[in-house]
Design a protein around this motif. Structure first.
Motif, mmCIF file in Angstrom:
data_model
loop_
_atom_site.group_PDB
_atom_site.id
_atom_site.type_symbol
_atom_site.label_atom_id
_atom_site.label_comp_id
_atom_site.label_asym_id
_atom_site.label_seq_id
_atom_site.Cartn_x
_atom_site.Cartn_y
_atom_site.Cartn_z
ATOM 1 N N CYS A 103 0.886 -1.200 -0.069
ATOM 2 C CA CYS A 103 0.043 -0.041 0.030
ATOM 3 C C CYS A 103 0.880 1.311 0.065
ATOM 4 O O CYS A 103 2.245 1.323 0.273
ATOM 5 C CB CYS A 103 -1.147 -0.104 1.216
ATOM 6 S SG CYS A 103 -0.148 0.385 2.760
ATOM 7 N N SER A 104 0.390 2.251 -0.494
ATOM 8 C CA SER A 104 1.096 3.494 -0.424
ATOM 9 C C SER A 104 1.540 3.971 0.824
ATOM 10 O O SER A 104 2.773 4.739 0.785
ATOM 11 C CB SER A 104 0.141 4.783 -1.370
ATOM 12 O OG SER A 104 -1.078 4.832 -0.427
ATOM 13 N N SER A 107 4.727 2.631 1.468
ATOM 14 C CA SER A 107 5.911 3.054 0.633
ATOM 15 C C SER A 107 6.493 4.449 0.946
ATOM 16 O O SER A 107 7.759 4.529 0.633
ATOM 17 C CB SER A 107 5.492 3.061 -0.738
ATOM 18 O OG SER A 107 4.874 1.745 -0.848
ATOM 19 N N PRO A 132 2.790 0.817 -4.755
ATOM 20 C CA PRO A 132 1.547 0.684 -4.475
ATOM 21 C C PRO A 132 0.516 0.201 -5.464
ATOM 22 O O PRO A 132 -0.364 -0.606 -5.531
ATOM 23 C CB PRO A 132 0.870 1.823 -3.688
ATOM 24 C CG PRO A 132 1.587 3.015 -4.409
ATOM 25 C CD PRO A 132 2.856 2.710 -4.838
ATOM 26 N N ASP A 264 -5.712 -1.204 -0.500
ATOM 27 C CA ASP A 264 -4.605 -1.714 -1.602
ATOM 28 C C ASP A 264 -5.247 -2.387 -2.761
ATOM 29 O O ASP A 264 -6.437 -2.517 -3.045
ATOM 30 C CB ASP A 264 -3.551 -2.568 -0.773
ATOM 31 C CG ASP A 264 -4.162 -3.670 0.017
ATOM 32 O OD1 ASP A 264 -5.300 -4.171 -0.596
ATOM 33 O OD2 ASP A 264 -3.633 -4.264 0.639
ATOM 34 N N THR A 293 -5.343 2.763 -5.317
ATOM 35 C CA THR A 293 -3.941 2.703 -4.853
ATOM 36 C C THR A 293 -2.732 3.457 -4.790
ATOM 37 O O THR A 293 -1.908 3.462 -3.688
ATOM 38 C CB THR A 293 -3.383 1.046 -5.725
ATOM 39 O OG1 THR A 293 -3.422 1.527 -7.051
ATOM 40 C CG2 THR A 293 -4.345 -0.046 -5.657
ATOM 41 N N THR A 294 -3.043 4.377 -5.617
ATOM 42 C CA THR A 294 -1.633 5.555 -6.045
ATOM 43 C C THR A 294 -2.129 6.746 -5.118
ATOM 44 O O THR A 294 -1.229 7.235 -4.599
ATOM 45 C CB THR A 294 -1.538 5.586 -7.338
ATOM 46 O OG1 THR A 294 -1.433 4.481 -7.965
ATOM 47 C CG2 THR A 294 -0.415 6.569 -7.438
ATOM 48 N N SER A 299 -2.731 8.432 2.330
ATOM 49 C CA SER A 299 -1.448 8.539 1.694
ATOM 50 C C SER A 299 -0.733 9.863 1.303
ATOM 51 O O SER A 299 0.246 10.217 1.510
ATOM 52 C CB SER A 299 -1.068 7.465 0.615
ATOM 53 O OG SER A 299 -1.802 7.969 -0.324
#
Length: 338
Positions: A103-104, A107, A132, A264, A293-294, A299
């Motif tokens: 997941c972002s 990261s 991600p 995710d 996800t991004t 995030s």
């Protein structure tokens, strides 16, 4: 050739797709007197099948990927990236993102570490985008549900967005828009990590399975639940009118809906599966998955702690535009093929 095709279909349907599990669940529910062709029965079947299938695949994939990841600790990744220059560095960073957490939010700490180590900003953003959005687990899981073509397409376009996004940020020279505490942190990229034994790597992989599953389990349950509702309760005409070929703004809408969500790839796949079954276009569904996800809101809040607003805005704009372009491109291809 026919034998190879039969073997591949068996792997796709029975190993990755676990159609045998679907048969077992159908039989079990029918034995309990539940009609799986009804809305409630279909929802329960969908939920049980997808939760069990995704859980089994997820645990196996996390174990395998974590074992591979044990060969690429942050120190080694820094050394690899530190030796590369130009667009090749962005490509390597994007590829390294495929063997990192799912997941972002997981990261971002690695992104901060790479940036503070002095790696080029564009390179670290290529990693941040791909980590991600694209991973080996998503490739296998997408393949199990949508087939190899869609899975490969998703991974390739994800890597392209990561490389292009990082390259653009590098050309804009945004280093001064990274927060001071990161720029003032020094870290060597030549740190040696101790060699791990096979037993150490197996223990590490086992721990990652427990840790990651505990983290993503709620999103799997939520994602499969939403997918079950879409699959059995929402009329197909509704999905087609909103995300189908009759709505030219379907891709944009899918991205805008996906950004506030937090999940995710494993939580978004059941929703994507249900949307496709109801008539949503492939490019629209891919855009939704990439946005979730991004560009998830949590995030972005975390990333704001590491970069200033202007850089964060450029990052979001690049990813959003890239995802929208990808969505419309694949919708156009789908139009031509139909």
């Amino acid at each position: 050739m026919e034998v190879l095709r039969s073997v591949w279909l068996f792997i796709q349907d029975q190993v990755l797709g676990m159609q045998w599990l679907n048969t077992v669940i159908n039989g079990g529910l029918s034995a309990l007197g539940l009609d799986t062709s009804s809305r409630w029965g279909g929802s329960i079947r969908f939920f049980m099948y997808d939760v069990i299938k995704i859980t089994v695949l997820l645990c196996v994939l996390i174990f395998v990927i974590s074992y591979i990841q044990s060969f690429f600790p942050p120190e080694r990744s820094k050394r690899i990236l530190g030796r590369c220059r130009g667009i090749w560095a962005n490509i390597i960073a994007a590829l390294l993102g495929t063997v990192t957490p799912f997941c972002s939010c997981s990261s971002i700490p690695l992104f901060i570490g790479f940036t503070s180590a002095g790696l080029p900003l564009g390179v670290t953003f290529s990693f941040l985008i791909s980590s991600p959005m694209v991973d080996l687990g998503s490739l296998v899981l997408l393949m199990s549900i949508f087939g190899p073509k869609v899975a490969v397409v998703y991974v390739v376009v994800g890597l392209m967005i990561a490389v292009a996004g990082g390259t653009i940020i590098e050309k804009l020279h945004m280093e001064n828009y990274v927060e001071e505490f990161i720029r003032n942190t020094t870290s060597s990229i030549d740190i040696e990590s101790p060699d791990l034994t096979v037993k150490d790597r197996l223990i590490y992989a086992k721990e990652r399975v427990a840790e990651t599953f505990k983290k993503v389990c709620p999103y799997i349950l939520i994602g499969v639940g939403i997918g079950a509702v879409i699959h059995n309760w929402i009329p197909e005409t509704w999905i087609e009118s909103i995300l189908g070929r009759n709505n030219p703004l379907g891709v944009v809408l899918a991205v805008l809906v996906g950004i506030p969500m937090y999940a995710d790839i494993f939580g978004t796949i059941p929703i994507a599966e249900a949307l496709l079954a109801k008539g949503a276009l492939l490019g629209t569904v891919l855009s939704f998955m990439m946005a979730v996800t991004t560009l998830s809101l949590p995030s972005m809040i975390m990333l704001r702690k590491a970069v200033k607003r202007k850089l964060l805005g450029i990052f979001v704009a690049i990813c959003t535009i890239g995802i929208i372009i990808v969505g419309y491109f694949f919708n156009a291809i789908q139009f031509l093929l139909v």
